[in-house]
Scaffold this motif. Structure first.
Motif, PDB file in Angstrom:
ATOM      1  N   ASP A  56     148.369 -22.375  46.316  1.00  0.00           N
ATOM      2  CA  ASP A  56     147.448 -21.244  46.453  1.00  0.00           C
ATOM      3  C   ASP A  56     148.031 -20.245  47.443  1.00  0.00           C
ATOM      4  N   VAL A  57     147.864 -18.974  47.159  1.00  0.00           N
ATOM      5  CA  VAL A  57     148.423 -17.929  48.007  1.00  0.00           C
ATOM      6  C   VAL A  57     147.438 -17.595  49.115  1.00  0.00           C
ATOM      7  N   GLY A  58     147.902 -17.693  50.343  1.00  0.00           N
ATOM      8  CA  GLY A  58     147.073 -17.366  51.497  1.00  0.00           C
ATOM      9  C   GLY A  58     147.285 -18.355  52.620  1.00  0.00           C
ATOM     10  N   VAL A  59     147.393 -17.818  53.823  1.00  0.00           N
ATOM     11  CA  VAL A  59     147.645 -18.647  55.004  1.00  0.00           C
ATOM     12  C   VAL A  59     146.537 -19.679  55.209  1.00  0.00           C
ATOM     13  N   GLN A  60     145.299 -19.338  54.825  1.00  0.00           N
ATOM     14  CA  GLN A  60     144.190 -20.264  55.032  1.00  0.00           C
ATOM     15  C   GLN A  60     144.429 -21.602  54.324  1.00  0.00           C
ATOM     16  N   TYR A  61     145.132 -21.583  53.192  1.00  0.00           N
ATOM     17  CA  TYR A  61     145.414 -22.823  52.479  1.00  0.00           C
ATOM     18  C   TYR A  61     146.452 -23.671  53.203  1.00  0.00           C
ATOM     19  N   ILE A  62     147.394 -23.000  53.876  1.00  0.00           N
ATOM     20  CA  ILE A  62     148.395 -23.704  54.692  1.00  0.00           C
ATOM     21  C   ILE A  62     147.688 -24.341  55.878  1.00  0.00           C
ATOM     22  N   GLU A  63     146.817 -23.566  56.546  1.00  0.00           N
ATOM     23  CA  GLU A  63     146.060 -24.094  57.688  1.00  0.00           C
ATOM     24  C   GLU A  63     145.285 -25.351  57.301  1.00  0.00           C
ATOM     25  N   GLU A  64     144.615 -25.293  56.167  1.00  0.00           N
ATOM     26  CA  GLU A  64     143.811 -26.421  55.711  1.00  0.00           C
ATOM     27  C   GLU A  64     144.693 -27.648  55.450  1.00  0.00           C
ATOM     28  N   ALA A  65     145.810 -27.449  54.787  1.00  0.00           N
ATOM     29  CA  ALA A  65     146.713 -28.553  54.485  1.00  0.00           C
ATOM     30  C   ALA A  65     147.271 -29.179  55.755  1.00  0.00           C
ATOM     31  N   LEU A  66     147.593 -28.351  56.748  1.00  0.00           N
ATOM     32  CA  LEU A  66     148.122 -28.869  58.011  1.00  0.00           C
ATOM     33  C   LEU A  66     147.059 -29.622  58.794  1.00  0.00           C
ATOM     34  N   ARG A  67     145.826 -29.155  58.722  1.00  0.00           N
ATOM     35  CA  ARG A  67     144.714 -29.851  59.397  1.00  0.00           C
ATOM     36  C   ARG A  67     144.510 -31.245  58.817  1.00  0.00           C
ATOM     37  N   ASN A  68     144.754 -31.379  57.538  1.00  0.00           N
ATOM     38  CA  ASN A  68     144.532 -32.655  56.864  1.00  0.00           C
ATOM     39  C   ASN A  68     145.682 -33.633  57.054  1.00  0.00           C
ATOM     40  N   LYS A  69     146.722 -33.245  57.758  1.00  0.00           N
ATOM     41  CA  LYS A  69     147.877 -34.122  57.982  1.00  0.00           C
ATOM     42  C   LYS A  69     147.793 -34.788  59.319  1.00  0.00           C
TER      43      LYS A  69
ATOM     44  N   MET B   8     149.179 -38.096  61.436  1.00  0.00           N
ATOM     45  CA  MET B   8     150.552 -37.667  61.393  1.00  0.00           C
ATOM     46  C   MET B   8     150.687 -36.417  62.255  1.00  0.00           C
ATOM     47  N   ALA B   9     151.553 -36.433  63.197  1.00  0.00           N
ATOM     48  CA  ALA B   9     151.748 -35.286  64.081  1.00  0.00           C
ATOM     49  C   ALA B   9     152.553 -34.212  63.367  1.00  0.00           C
ATOM     50  N   LYS B  10     152.276 -32.976  63.702  1.00  0.00           N
ATOM     51  CA  LYS B  10     152.947 -31.862  63.036  1.00  0.00           C
ATOM     52  C   LYS B  10     154.459 -31.932  63.162  1.00  0.00           C
ATOM     53  N   GLU B  11     154.958 -32.421  64.313  1.00  0.00           N
ATOM     54  CA  GLU B  11     156.403 -32.420  64.494  1.00  0.00           C
ATOM     55  C   GLU B  11     157.098 -33.440  63.598  1.00  0.00           C
ATOM     56  N   THR B  12     156.360 -34.379  63.013  1.00  0.00           N
ATOM     57  CA  THR B  12     156.966 -35.339  62.107  1.00  0.00           C
ATOM     58  C   THR B  12     156.913 -34.867  60.658  1.00  0.00           C
ATOM     59  N   LEU B  13     156.276 -33.745  60.430  1.00  0.00           N
ATOM     60  CA  LEU B  13     156.168 -33.224  59.069  1.00  0.00           C
ATOM     61  C   LEU B  13     157.430 -32.472  58.670  1.00  0.00           C
ATOM     62  N   ASN B  14     157.771 -32.604  57.404  1.00  0.00           N
ATOM     63  CA  ASN B  14     158.817 -31.771  56.823  1.00  0.00           C
ATOM     64  C   ASN B  14     158.113 -30.694  56.015  1.00  0.00           C
ATOM     65  N   ILE B  15     158.490 -29.457  56.263  1.00  0.00           N
ATOM     66  CA  ILE B  15     157.857 -28.338  55.571  1.00  0.00           C
ATOM     67  C   ILE B  15     158.938 -27.517  54.886  1.00  0.00           C
ATOM     68  N   VAL B  16     158.710 -27.246  53.611  1.00  0.00           N
ATOM     69  CA  VAL B  16     159.636 -26.448  52.813  1.00  0.00           C
ATOM     70  C   VAL B  16     158.856 -25.267  52.251  1.00  0.00           C
ATOM     71  N   VAL B  17     159.377 -24.068  52.485  1.00  0.00           N
ATOM     72  CA  VAL B  17     158.760 -22.857  51.961  1.00  0.00           C
ATOM     73  C   VAL B  17     159.664 -22.310  50.864  1.00  0.00           C
ATOM     74  N   TRP B  18     159.129 -22.253  49.671  1.00  0.00           N
ATOM     75  CA  TRP B  18     159.823 -21.619  48.546  1.00  0.00           C
ATOM     76  C   TRP B  18     159.399 -20.153  48.568  1.00  0.00           C
ATOM     77  N   SER B  19     160.362 -19.243  48.681  1.00  0.00           N
ATOM     78  CA  SER B  19     160.018 -17.833  48.851  1.00  0.00           C
ATOM     79  C   SER B  19     161.073 -16.947  48.191  1.00  0.00           C
ATOM     80  N   LYS B  20     160.841 -15.640  48.282  1.00  0.00           N
ATOM     81  CA  LYS B  20     161.848 -14.678  47.853  1.00  0.00           C
ATOM     82  C   LYS B  20     161.742 -13.452  48.745  1.00  0.00           C
ATOM     83  N   GLN B  21     162.828 -12.721  48.823  1.00  0.00           N
ATOM     84  CA  GLN B  21     162.856 -11.509  49.634  1.00  0.00           C
ATOM     85  C   GLN B  21     161.905 -10.484  49.050  1.00  0.00           C
TER      86      GLN B  21
END
Length: 86
Positions: free
Chosen positions: A73-86, A1-14
């Motif tokens: 999980d909190v941390g960019v490394q977990y996002i990187e890992e999840a994106l690599r697996n897509k 799956m290419a990154k551009e076909t992914l939908n990404i939602v970030v739940w955040s707060k100011q």
């Protein structure tokens, strides 16, 4: 799956430094995402709790169509890992 076909939602707060790091990381990579801001909307935490059993942010949902994986999980490394697996 290419990154551009992914939908990404970030739940955040100011004021959440981890949320800012995640959004900056995605922006730096040129990855578009939808931001759901929980600032002044604590009721939205109920959605996170029902879906994933957490009430904290950031939570990043990565998926396509109806198939989403949540990175709670909190941390960019977990996002990187999840994106690599897509």
């Amino acid at each position: 799956m290419a990154k551009e076909t992914l939908n990404i939602v970030v739940w955040s707060k100011q004021g959440c430094s981890y949320c800012g790091e995640v959004k900056q990381y995605l922006a730096d990579k040129g990855i578009t995402f939808k931001d759901i801001d929980l600032t002044n909307h604590d009721d939205r935490r109920d959605i996170l709790e029902a879906k994933y059993g957490v009430r904290h942010v950031p939570v990043v949902e990565i998926g396509q169509g109806n198939q989403y994986e949540a990175v709670t999980d909190v941390g960019v490394q977990y996002i990187e890992e999840a994106l690599r697996n897509k």
